[in-house]
Scaffold this motif. Structure first.
Motif, short mmCIF file in Angstrom:
data_model
loop_
_atom_site.label_atom_id
_atom_site.label_comp_id
_atom_site.label_asym_id
_atom_site.label_seq_id
_atom_site.Cartn_x
_atom_site.Cartn_y
_atom_site.Cartn_z
N ASP A 1 0.84 -1.21 0.00
CA ASP A 1 0.00 0.00 0.00
C ASP A 1 0.87 1.25 0.00
N GLN A 2 1.92 1.25 0.80
CA GLN A 2 2.81 2.41 0.86
C GLN A 2 3.58 2.58 -0.46
N ALA A 3 4.03 1.48 -1.05
CA ALA A 3 4.78 1.56 -2.30
C ALA A 3 3.91 2.04 -3.45
N GLN A 4 2.61 1.77 -3.38
CA GLN A 4 1.72 2.17 -4.45
C GLN A 4 1.26 3.62 -4.34
N LYS A 5 1.59 4.29 -3.24
CA LYS A 5 1.27 5.70 -3.11
C LYS A 5 2.32 6.50 -3.89
N LEU A 6 1.91 7.03 -5.00
CA LEU A 6 2.82 7.79 -5.85
C LEU A 6 2.72 9.27 -5.51
N PRO A 7 3.77 10.03 -5.78
CA PRO A 7 3.72 11.46 -5.52
C PRO A 7 2.54 12.10 -6.26
N PRO A 8 2.00 13.19 -5.72
CA PRO A 8 0.86 13.86 -6.38
C PRO A 8 1.17 14.20 -7.84
N GLY A 9 0.19 13.96 -8.70
CA GLY A 9 0.35 14.26 -10.12
C GLY A 9 0.97 13.15 -10.94
#
Length: 150
Positions: free
Chosen positions: A76-84
Motif C-alpha cells: 500500500d505504501q509503495a503504491q502511493k505515488l507522488p501527487p500528479g
C-alpha cells in the motif's frame, strides 16, 4: 520491431487478494506498484521471501493469509505515488513537457543533491518500510533424499 514508436500504459495491480486455493501471486502480477515508483524489484524480492518463509512455516491456507497481512501495508505504501504521478511523467501537452522538464531539472540540481535524502523521500516511496520476519532455516536436502543429484 521496426515500428517508429512504442507506447504502453502505466498501471498498478491492486488486487483484493493475492491467492486463491493453492495458487498465490507474487511480484508485479500481485502488486505492481508502477514503473514510476521504482519499487517493483524491492516488492518482488520481499514478497518472495515472505511467501517462501510463510509456506515453510505454515500450511498454505495460513501461509497465504499471513503473507497478505505482512505484505499489504508495504505494498500500500509503495503504491502511493507522488501527487500528479503518472501524469507528470507522461505529459500530453507542450505545457506538460515543460512542467516535467522543470521538475527533473530541480530534482537533478546541485541544491537537490545537497538536500540528499529529502528529495528521495519526496519523489520515491520508502524501500525500507517493512520489518522483515525471521523464518526458521530449513535443512538442506541430502544427496540420499535427492537420488544422489543436486
Amino acid at each position: 520491431d521496426d515500428a517508429p514508436l512504442y507506447f504502453d500504459a502505466v498501471g498498478q495491480a491492486r488486487l483484493p487478494s493475492w491467492s486463491s486455493g493453492r495458487i498465490a501471486l507474487v511480484g508485479d502480477a500481485a502488486y505492481c506498484s508502477s514503473p514510476i515508483s521504482g519499487m517493483s524489484t524491492s516488492l518482488a524480492l520481499t514478497g518472495a521471501y515472505i511467501l517462501a518463509g510463510e509456506l515453510a512455516a505454515h500450511p498454505h491456507t495460513t501461509a497465504f493469509a499471513r503473507y497478505d497481512a505482512v505484505m499489504r501495508p508495504y505494498v500500500d505504501q509503495a503504491q502511493k505515488l507522488p501527487p500528479g504521478t503518472p501524469r507528470i511523467a507522461n505529459p500530453r501537452s507542450r505545457a506538460g513537457v515543460g512542467v516535467m522538464n522543470t521538475v527533473l531539472r530541480i530534482a537533478a540540481s546541485p541544491a537537490a543533491a545537497r538536500l540528499g535524502g529529502l528529495t528521495s523521500k519526496l519523489f520515491t516511496p520508502p524501500a525500507d518500510a517493512i520489518d522483515l520476519p525471521t523464518y526458521p532455516t530449513l535443512p538442506s536436502a541430502s544427496p540420499a533424499r535427492t537420488g544422489g543429484q543436486r
